[in-house]
Design an enzyme around this catalytic site. Structure first.
Site, PDB file in Angstrom:
ATOM      1  N   GLY A 149       0.672  -1.330   0.030  1.00 32.68           N
ATOM      2  CA  GLY A 149       0.217   0.065  -0.120  1.00 32.68           C
ATOM      3  C   GLY A 149       0.685   1.303  -0.084  1.00 32.68           C
ATOM      4  O   GLY A 149       0.406   2.213  -0.559  1.00 32.68           O
ATOM      5  N   ASP A 150       1.939   1.148   0.854  1.00 30.58           N
ATOM      6  CA  ASP A 150       2.827   2.371   0.869  1.00 30.58           C
ATOM      7  C   ASP A 150       3.462   2.556  -0.524  1.00 30.58           C
ATOM      8  O   ASP A 150       3.707   3.780  -0.976  1.00 30.58           O
ATOM      9  CB  ASP A 150       3.925   2.132   1.625  1.00 30.58           C
ATOM     10  CG  ASP A 150       3.151   2.076   3.311  1.00 30.58           C
ATOM     11  OD1 ASP A 150       2.203   2.487   3.369  1.00 30.58           O
ATOM     12  OD2 ASP A 150       3.805   1.584   3.855  1.00 30.58           O
ATOM     13  N   ALA A 151       3.812   1.543  -1.399  1.00 32.21           N
ATOM     14  CA  ALA A 151       4.585   1.674  -2.393  1.00 32.21           C
ATOM     15  C   ALA A 151       3.625   2.041  -3.555  1.00 32.21           C
ATOM     16  O   ALA A 151       3.848   3.008  -4.497  1.00 32.21           O
ATOM     17  CB  ALA A 151       5.152   0.360  -2.915  1.00 32.21           C
ATOM     18  N   GLY A 164       3.345   5.788  -2.997  1.00 32.60           N
ATOM     19  CA  GLY A 164       4.673   6.361  -3.407  1.00 32.60           C
ATOM     20  C   GLY A 164       4.706   6.448  -4.869  1.00 32.60           C
ATOM     21  O   GLY A 164       4.978   7.516  -5.388  1.00 32.60           O
TER      22      GLY A 164
END
Length: 626
Positions: A580-582, A585
């Site tokens: 999810g963070d990737a 980003g």
């Protein structure tokens, strides 16, 4: 290089019929006839070939920049050597000095001599003073003896090549480290015997990057053609495609000169930079050191944890961190939701210090120093609030079970960030320089006043505030600061579990329907910009991911779009940690560059980085712990 030779006469009917008959003969005979009739100005084949050169030359003459490296990524189950050889020739006509071809089955390496023969024959037909050298990383050396011709590298890639490159790079870095630390390790066998003593503390991403480039002989592709189905994230070798502009082609047979020229003409981006300026994006969140390891269901049950969740650690979870530190296979990874996303965005934006990071670490502890060094190495400006007498720098237990991960966070000093950090003129200058702000919902547990101060500035200055719901407990127990921030939020991220929890807390109908929840979140009131500022009406974009399900994108006007997710083969999936963070980003980087809303690009960039990151962790143990 552009080659121009002009012939105006067409062949006679008799020659035309003769060539049609000869075309049924073996390739060697046809090639002989073609070479023979090159000498005559009425040659049909020569004129046709020359027209190809002139077409590419004329169609691309106004381009101000030419890519150095073009890659063709074959997603189909078989390879069309003839079609690919033609594509190689077009690249050479345009003046491309490096060409790579990747196929997911690794079949092209078996046909390398056929590819070499077809390209060489075609170049001779076109009378181009170039020689294509077909090679594979690690196994071939490109000869510099080209008999006066210009040497063009045609590099063949496959999944096996990628794995071999990573493994070789890891061994090379480990060998160098072991040799430095132990002068007695004078042979490969001795180094292997000392493998358990090898430390990766001095290895940086830049060193790994340089080693992979050295081993493969490849720079990042400037333009990449994805050929075939789009339901896979296959990239054959790490690093080579992170900066590439992608162009989709339906099949190898659909590769035609006009498609090639169109892709090149549409690529307006500078080949060496995205154009992102320094300080473009600012993240504010909780900098943590992740302690990651694989556990079983019994371990989760022992601490009353869910397989795919995120919570703040309580006293009952203290033993988890001691357990992980005591395990020899625990991976130490710079983390924290905001910091993860900012690192991915920086990796894609390329410009040094295009991104900055606010957060709190302890001034004098080793973890805080590691995190600062990590961010600087990644190109991020770590503008941390460093407190001398705070709690230790924060950490997060990443408990991996199957395809799921459960996060248990001990904020430590990350939970002691104060608004006073923004009073420092140097730090506020970073705020003013940024055009895009990203804050994970976890920060609502730390310092809502700091978030609101930046939100007010973003609104008044006509900038963009992006936020992430981050975890179900944020929607449950931190509703007040979340609702206070929402009128300022321009882009909101979340997953289906977080969206469902929010919907239940807000009393929305159909809480399990991510589409309707996304519409409701997008329709929440937006605070108008102050008079005298940007008069354009504000709009919010809400992005809800659903694991393997489609990404839902909803806007304030009620419009909804769903973007299918490319499914991974089981062997490609390591775990969901950081996915999810990737994604966030990757999206932030594309959005900050003003790219159109094509979530598959953000997802491809983000998840591709995530898969690479996880693969490198597996191959090099705690390489990213520094």
């Amino acid at each position: 290089m552009h080659v121009s030779t002009y012939f105006s006469l067409r062949p006679s009917s008799m020659l035309w019929y003769l060539l049609m008959i000869l075309a049924r003969l073996r390739d060697d005979m046809v090639s002989f006839i073609r070479l023979f009739i090159f000498r005559f100005p009425f040659s049909y084949f020569w004129e046709k070939s020359n027209n190809l050169v002139l077409y590419i030359h004329n169609a691309t003459r106004d381009l101000t920049k030419i890519p150095k490296h073009i890659s063709f990524i074959v997603m189909e189950d078989d390879v069309d050597v003839a079609a690919l050889s033609e594509a190689v020739v077009w690249c050479i006509v345009l003046g491309i000095s490096c060409i790579s071809i990747a196929d997911k089955q690794g079949l092209l390496s078996r046909h390398r001599h056929q590819l070499d023969r077809l390209v060489t024959s075609r170049l001779y037909e076109l009378n181009l003073p170039a020689k294509a050298v077909v090679c594979q990383p690690l196994t071939d050396t490109v000869s510099s003896d080209t008999s006066g011709d210009v040497a063009i590298s045609v590099v063949l890639l496959s999944p096996a090549t990628g794995r071999q490159l990573l493994a070789t790079a890891a061994v090379a870095l480990a060998t160098a480290d072991a040799t430095t630390e132990s002068s007695s390790a004078n042979s490969t066998m001795e180094i292997k015997n000392h493998q358990e003593e090898i430390s990766y503390q001095g290895v940086s991403v830049e060193q790994l990057d340089n080693k992979l480039r050295e081993l493969s002989g490849l720079t990042d592709a400037d333009l990449a053609f994805r050929i075939g189905p789009t339901d896979s994230l296959f990239l054959p070798s790490p690093w080579h495609f992170r900066l590439a502009e992608f162009y989709q082609v339906s099949s190898q047979k659909a590769l035609r000169p006009e498609v090639f020229v169109a892709a090149k003409s549409n690529q307006t981006e500078d080949m060496s930079t995205t154009g992102a300026r320094e300080g473009l994006v600012l993240g504010m969140g909780n900098p943590l050191l992740d302690l990651a390891n694989t556990i079983d269901a019994a371990y989760l049950a022992k601490y009353n944890l869910k397989p795919n969740d995120a919570i703040l650690a309580g006293p009952e979870h203290a033993q988890i961190f001691d357990d992980l530190i005591g395990r020899p296979d625990t991976q130490y990874i710079p983390g924290g939701a905001t910091q993860n996303a900012i690192r991915v965005a920086q990796w894609l934006l390329r410009t040094p210090k295009a991104t900055s990071m606010f957060g709190c670490v302890r001034l004098d502890d080793d973890i805080g120093k590691r995190l600062r060094d990590c961010m600087e190495t990644a190109g991020v400006r770590p503008a941390y609030q460093c407190l001398p007498n705070s709690e230790p720098t924060g950490r997060c237990a990443v408990l991996i079970s199957g395809e799921d991960r459960s996060l248990v966070t001990q904020l430590g000093s990350a939970g002691q960030f104060t608004e006073a950090h923004l009073d420092d003129p140097t730090n506020w200058a970073i705020v003013e320089a940024a055009q895009f702000y990203y804050v994970a919902g976890f920060f609502l547990t730390v310092c809502p006043p700091a978030l609101m101060r930046i939100a007010e500035h973003s609104l008044a200055a006509g900038k963009t505030l992006m936020m992430n719901l981050s975890a179900p407990f944020i929607c449950q127990f931190f509703k007040e600061p979340l609702l206070a921030a929402m009128p300022y939020v321009d882009v909101l991220f979340g997953n289906e579990t977080e969206a469902e929890t929010y919907a239940k807390e807000a009393g929305l109908p159909n809480p399990a329907d991510a589409r309707s929840v996304a519409v409701a979140l997008a329709a929440m009131p937006l605070k108008p910009r102050p008079s005298g500022g940007d008069s354009a009406p504000r709009s919010r974009l809400v992005l809800i991911t659903q694991g393997k399900g489609p990404v839902v994108a909803a806007r304030s006007d009620g419009s909804v779009t769903e973007f299918p997710v490319r499914q991974l083969a089981p062997h490609e999936l390591v775990d969901t940690n950081g996915a999810g963070d990737a994604f966030a980003g990757g999206f932030i980087a594309q959005y900050a560059l003003g790219k159109p809303l094509e979530l598959h690009n953000a997802q491809r960039s983000g998840q591709g980085y995530w898969l690479l990151m996880r693969l490198v962790y597996c191959l090099t143990d705690d390489l990213f712990a520094w």
